[in-house]
Design a protein around this motif. Structure first.
Motif, short mmCIF file in Angstrom:
data_model
loop_
_atom_site.label_atom_id
_atom_site.label_comp_id
_atom_site.label_asym_id
_atom_site.label_seq_id
_atom_site.Cartn_x
_atom_site.Cartn_y
_atom_site.Cartn_z
N GLY A 106 53.79 60.64 101.51
CA GLY A 106 53.85 61.31 100.22
C GLY A 106 54.81 62.48 100.21
O GLY A 106 55.07 63.06 99.15
N VAL A 107 55.34 62.85 101.37
CA VAL A 107 56.32 63.93 101.47
C VAL A 107 57.61 63.38 102.08
O VAL A 107 58.63 63.30 101.41
N LEU A 108 57.55 62.99 103.36
CA LEU A 108 58.73 62.40 103.99
C LEU A 108 58.86 60.91 103.66
O LEU A 108 59.91 60.31 103.89
N THR A 109 57.79 60.32 103.14
CA THR A 109 57.83 58.94 102.63
C THR A 109 57.33 58.97 101.19
O THR A 109 56.82 59.99 100.73
N ASP A 110 57.43 57.84 100.52
CA ASP A 110 56.98 57.80 99.13
C ASP A 110 55.47 57.63 99.01
O ASP A 110 54.94 57.53 97.90
N GLY A 111 54.79 57.62 100.13
CA GLY A 111 53.33 57.55 100.12
C GLY A 111 52.76 56.15 100.17
O GLY A 111 51.56 55.97 100.37
N ARG A 112 53.61 55.16 100.01
CA ARG A 112 53.11 53.79 100.09
C ARG A 112 52.99 53.39 101.55
O ARG A 112 53.79 53.78 102.39
N LEU A 113 51.95 52.62 101.87
CA LEU A 113 51.71 52.15 103.23
C LEU A 113 51.93 50.65 103.26
O LEU A 113 51.38 49.92 102.44
N TYR A 114 52.71 50.18 104.21
CA TYR A 114 53.02 48.76 104.35
C TYR A 114 52.26 48.21 105.54
O TYR A 114 52.46 48.66 106.67
N TYR A 115 51.37 47.27 105.28
CA TYR A 115 50.57 46.66 106.34
C TYR A 115 50.95 45.20 106.53
O TYR A 115 51.03 44.45 105.57
N LYS A 164 60.67 63.65 94.25
CA LYS A 164 59.44 62.98 94.62
C LYS A 164 59.39 62.74 96.13
O LYS A 164 60.43 62.74 96.80
N GLY A 165 58.19 62.50 96.63
CA GLY A 165 58.01 62.17 98.03
C GLY A 165 58.88 61.00 98.44
O GLY A 165 59.00 60.02 97.71
N GLY A 166 59.51 61.11 99.60
CA GLY A 166 60.36 60.04 100.11
C GLY A 166 61.75 60.01 99.51
O GLY A 166 62.56 59.16 99.86
N GLN A 167 62.05 60.96 98.64
CA GLN A 167 63.35 60.98 97.96
C GLN A 167 64.20 62.19 98.34
O GLN A 167 65.03 62.63 97.56
N GLY A 168 63.97 62.73 99.52
CA GLY A 168 64.77 63.85 99.98
C GLY A 168 64.05 65.19 99.89
O GLY A 168 64.69 66.23 99.74
N VAL A 169 62.74 65.19 100.00
CA VAL A 169 61.94 66.42 99.92
C VAL A 169 62.36 67.42 100.99
O VAL A 169 62.56 68.61 100.70
N ALA A 170 62.49 66.98 102.23
CA ALA A 170 62.83 67.91 103.31
C ALA A 170 64.22 68.53 103.08
O ALA A 170 64.42 69.72 103.33
N ARG A 171 65.15 67.75 102.58
CA ARG A 171 66.49 68.28 102.31
C ARG A 171 66.43 69.32 101.20
O ARG A 171 67.08 70.36 101.27
#
Length: 186
Positions: free
Chosen positions: A21-30, A146-153
């Motif tokens: 949800g921060v470094l990723t868009d929050g979706r989990l792939y199983y 949004k999360g996963g879209q460059g939050v850390a940058r």
């Protein structure tokens, strides 16, 4: 709430990021064998490398752990990676103590309820644009991405600009040696 950049961001010496949800868009792939993939934004990788290059520590704190996450953090040379961490506040307080930092020198970026306690403790709590509504309400600043879209940058840019390190940091990032493999233990 808007940040008073003259005080909050100027004091930051450690910035910590949640993952999902921060470094990723929050979706989990199983897959059949369990969680198998995470998608990271390349711009966040630059941020996680450039901040330590200018003297700002970076940490990643996540309740989840996965081989994909470990591989990404290892590639980026993230020294302070706390995966499978179920008490983020205690972990951040311990890390701040080890680094001889006061809470006002710490920023935390989170997106969900589990992040609120540590966001309240630290000097600056930030949230992605799509964070849970209560987290957005209580964050010192909601980011425009949004999360996963460059939050850390985005966070890195805010801190670097507030501290007058933006030009220096991105001069380093433009150097051919910047993309070298980094050793998290150094």
């Amino acid at each position: 709430m808007s940040l008073d950049k003259g005080t909050m961001l100027n004091a930051i010496r450690l910035v910590a990021f949640d993952v999902d949800g921060v470094l990723t868009d929050g979706r989990l792939y199983y897959g059949a064998d369990g969680e198998s993939q995470k998608v990271f934004h390349v711009r966040d990788g630059v941020a996680l490398k450039v901040l330590p290059d200018v003297g700002i520590e970076v940490a990643v704190v996540s309740a989840k752990d996965s081989p994909a996450l470990r591989a990404r953090l290892n590639d980026l040379g993230v020294k302070h990676a706390f995966l499978g961490c179920h008490d983020k506040l205690q972990r951040m307080q311990t890390l701040a103590g080890e680094l001889a930092l006061a809470p006002h020198q710490v920023a935390f970026v989170g997106d969900d309820l589990v992040d609120l306690e540590v966001m309240r403790w630290c000097g600056c709590g930030l949230a992605p644009a799509d964070a849970y509504s209560l987290v957005q309400e209580r964050a010192d600043q909601v980011l425009p991405v949004k999360g996963g879209q460059g939050v850390a940058r985005c966070v890195a840019d805010l801190i670097l600009k507030a501290q007058g390190l933006y030009e220096q940091a991105y001069t380093l990032a433009a150097d051919a040696h910047f993309e070298r493999q980094r050793d998290p233990s150094s």
